[in-house]
Design a protein around this motif. Structure first.
Motif: not given
Length: 683
Positions: A76, A79, A123, A171, A173, A175-177, A362
């Motif tokens: 994290l 990122y 979160v 947020f 995330h 995974d949605k990079e 998504n």
């Protein structure tokens, strides 16, 4: 000279000189960037740069990131560093229109209250009880902490903002990079505009409620359209408009089966001059007949193919056929009361969506009903990118089978999978020509009488459900013109556009029922308020499509990017090879165990009484042999795992040696070579 240089005064002077040189270099090359990543992760696309230059208002970005709380979460933190670096690029590309703040909202601090005021939520981390913030707030104009956007309308019906606009990304995330740049650009563009984008809707079904003649009261708006009304300035046009207003950012067509020739011409010209369109067609629109619709009683479901325009765009929807897909068929109530899988009502999941398009990447599930199949025509001037497709075990069945269908099992009679994916929704891009090469179509000599004239659903729904604002003063002639769907601009004929002025960007969906409430959301009345509980992502899909198309060409051009985290492909390959070897040997051990048990059972079968409890010599030998074989295979399994670890360790050692010795050696050789070359030139 050398002694003076290495004296105290000389060293101090040298240090000051180096410091000054460093400051000068930093100032001179402040905007210089070198992005050496393979996918240029830290380089903004040209579309984003254009958006930053065209911002109408200054934008403030506030990144709320719990830096201290994520000290033990390297993924994290890495990122977050990338997000911060990318935001810095936005600031630089905007030329001062975008400013950036990074805030660490520690627990029970004013910064945490500020984050909560903007609507951000902490979160929880999966490995502990810590809660972290990692979201972005974009503010424009005079928007302040926690304030909702207030929109006022002037006398010219142009929406303006009182205190600016506010949007958030709750947020970031990982995974949605891939869509990080698109999400941030869309956020900035949304708040950087002074007015809400305008969406025009032309529909053959009462998506905004209309009037239900059977119940004698206003109908319920479709929740998919209600969502759009909350985000955009939605205006409903009639089926006989002669021009599309210039300020329309997106045109949405829903079951356009009864639009006039003038309206088709207006749509054609709107698209050719650069307007974006979202089109919902249908070979069998079940919702057009629900409760009699606007027709007053029991009309059959209608269809819409829009052949005139689709022919010019190089696309077609297969006529009188719907997509049947056994793999994605949903269960409905059958005649016997037991659930039956309906081949025409499909619940499509992530395997059916385009993973690299922001519209579908998504989504989790989208439900369709009697959807058509889109195809690209031969020698088409456009490119068709599938967004949603059926499964491989699909077929096209006649739409007439759906009429008076009481038992869905009947559809299986003619069902033969074609082994082909059928496109249910697609993005259409490219250069196109007009569908009306001879100019605006002339009015027909024959006019329908009032009794047989097609009913203008959306125009009537405007009169019933959407009274004009009190502040607006409209004459009787103008009001009649609105009802009939005419435009004042239609009086002045503009020169016809014969070919697209820039590549068109359209999204076509071969289903209208996908918008209806019954396929994706349950709406209940709770003390006068509508409570929507979605069970599918149909509404998200529609908002994504509108959001993507209405941005502008620059925003649409921003597609998915590469991943920041780069896996060790060589290590992954070694692990896969070791896993395959491990599984093969484990399977051999299991097979030998089964064979041994079978032999023992066979030897035991002939024994009786006390002999059954005693192992014979043959059985003891077989057990001993198996034990030896088992130990041998287990040793081989350990060797496989050991070899994998050794291979990975050897690979790491080689990389270390390259980084420690080979790279510096190459640099040294290059420097020596340059020095020798310079010396030779001097002599």
């Amino acid at each position: 000279m050398t002694n003076k240089l290495f004296s105290k005064t000389g060293l101090v002077a040298l240090a000051v000189l180096v410091l000054l040189a460093t400051v000068v270099i930093q100032m001179a090359f402040r905007g210089a960037r070198v992005d050496l990543t393979e996918d240029h992760l830290y380089t903004l696309s040209q579309g984003t740069r254009n958006l930053m230059q065209d911002l109408q208002e200054p934008v403030t970005l506030k990144l709320f990131y719990s830096r201290k709380a994520t000290e033990g979460v390297p993924q994290l933190r890495n990122y977050a560093n990338r997000v911060e670096e990318l935001l810095r690029e936005y600031v630089q590309a905007s030329g001062g229109k975008v400013t950036r703040e990074v805030i660490d909202p520690e627990p029970f601090s004013e910064q945490e209250d500020e984050a909560a005021g903007y609507g951000l939520q902490a979160v929880p981390l999966s490995m502990g009880n810590k809660e972290v913030y990692f979201g972005l707030v974009a503010l424009s104009g005079g928007a302040e902490k926690g304030e909702n956007v207030a929109v006022a309308e002037t006398q010219t019906d142009t929406p303006t903002t009182d205190k600016g606009r506010q949007e958030i990304i709750g947020f970031f995330h990982p995974d949605k990079e891939r869509f990080l740049e698109y999400d941030i650009s869309n956020l900035i563009y949304s708040v950087g505009q002074k007015i809400r984008p305008k969406v025009a809707v032309i529909s053959g079904v009462p998506v905004n409620g209309g009037y239900d003649y059977m119940s004698q009261r206003p109908g319920q708006s479709w929740m998919s359209i209600t969502q759009l009304e909350q985000l955009y300035d939605v205006q409903y046009l009639g089926n006989t408009v002669k021009t599309i207003p210039d300020d329309v950012g997106l045109l949405v067509l829903i079951l356009p089966d009864e639009v006039s020739d003038d309206t088709l011409y207006a749509i054609d010209q709107y698209v050719l001059k650069g307007g974006h369109a979202l089109v919902f067609l249908d070979p069998y629109a079940e919702e057009s007949a629900q409760g009699g619709g606007m027709m007053g009683g029991g009309s059959a479901p209608r269809s819409a193919y829009l052949e005139t325009l689709l022919d010019a765009w190089g696309v077609e929807m297969v006529p009188e056929r719907f997509v049947a897909d056994e793999d994605h068929a949903l269960a409905v109530g059958g005649r016997s009361g037991h659930p039956v899988r309906h081949l025409g009502i499909l619940g499509l999941g992530e395997d059916s969506f385009a993973p690299d398009d922001v519209v579908t990447a998504n989504l989790k599930s989208v439900n369709f009903a009697s959807a058509g199949a889109l195809k690209l025509k031969d020698n088409a001037p456009v490119t068709m990118e599938p967004l949603i497709q059926s499964g491989i075990n699909s077929a096209l069945l006649a739409s007439e089978q759906l009429a008076m269908l009481y038992d869905p099992k009947v559809l299986y009679k003619d069902y033969q999978p074609a082994g082909e994916h059928y496109v249910l929704a697609a993005r259409i891009t490219g250069e196109v020509k007009t569908a009306f090469p001879d100019g605006r179509p002339q009015p027909k000599a024959e006019t329908l009488d009032e009794e047989n004239a097609p009913l203008d659903v959306m125009s009537e729904s405007i009169v019933e459900d959407q009274p004009l604002p009190v502040e607006a003063t409209v004459s009787e002639e103008e009001e009649e013109e609105v009802v009939e769907g005419e435009s004042v601009d239609a009086i002045e004929e503009k020169p016809q556009i014969m070919a697209s002025q820039k590549p068109v960007n359209l999204i076509v969906v071969a289903d209208t029922d996908v918008l209806s409430n019954r396929l994706w959301v349950q709406v209940n009345n709770f003390f006068g308020q509508q409570m929507a509980t979605p069970f599918a992502n149909n509404g998200d899909m529609v908002v994504n499509m509108v959001d993507n198309l209405i941005g502008n060409a620059d925003l649409i051009s921003i597609r998915s990017r590469g991943q920041y985290s780069r896996p060790f492909t060589r290590v992954d390959m070694l692990e896969r090879e070791a896993q395959a070897s491990f599984m093969n040997k484990e399977e051999a051990l299991t097979q030998q165990l089964q064979e041994t048990e079978n032999k023992l059972l066979a030897l035991q079968a002939g024994k009786q009484g006390q002999e059954a409890l005693i192992l014979s010599d043959a059985q003891q030998k077989e057990l001993a042999r198996f034990q030896q074989e088992k130990l041998k295979i287990r040793k081989e399994l350990r060797d496989v795992q050991h070899q994998l670890n050794q291979d990975i360790e050897n690979l790491g050692t080689r990389l270390k040696l390259i980084n420690i010795f080979v790279v510096p050696l190459l640099l040294t050789i290059i420097v020596i070579g340059l020095r020798i070359r310079q010396t030779r030139r001097q002599h």
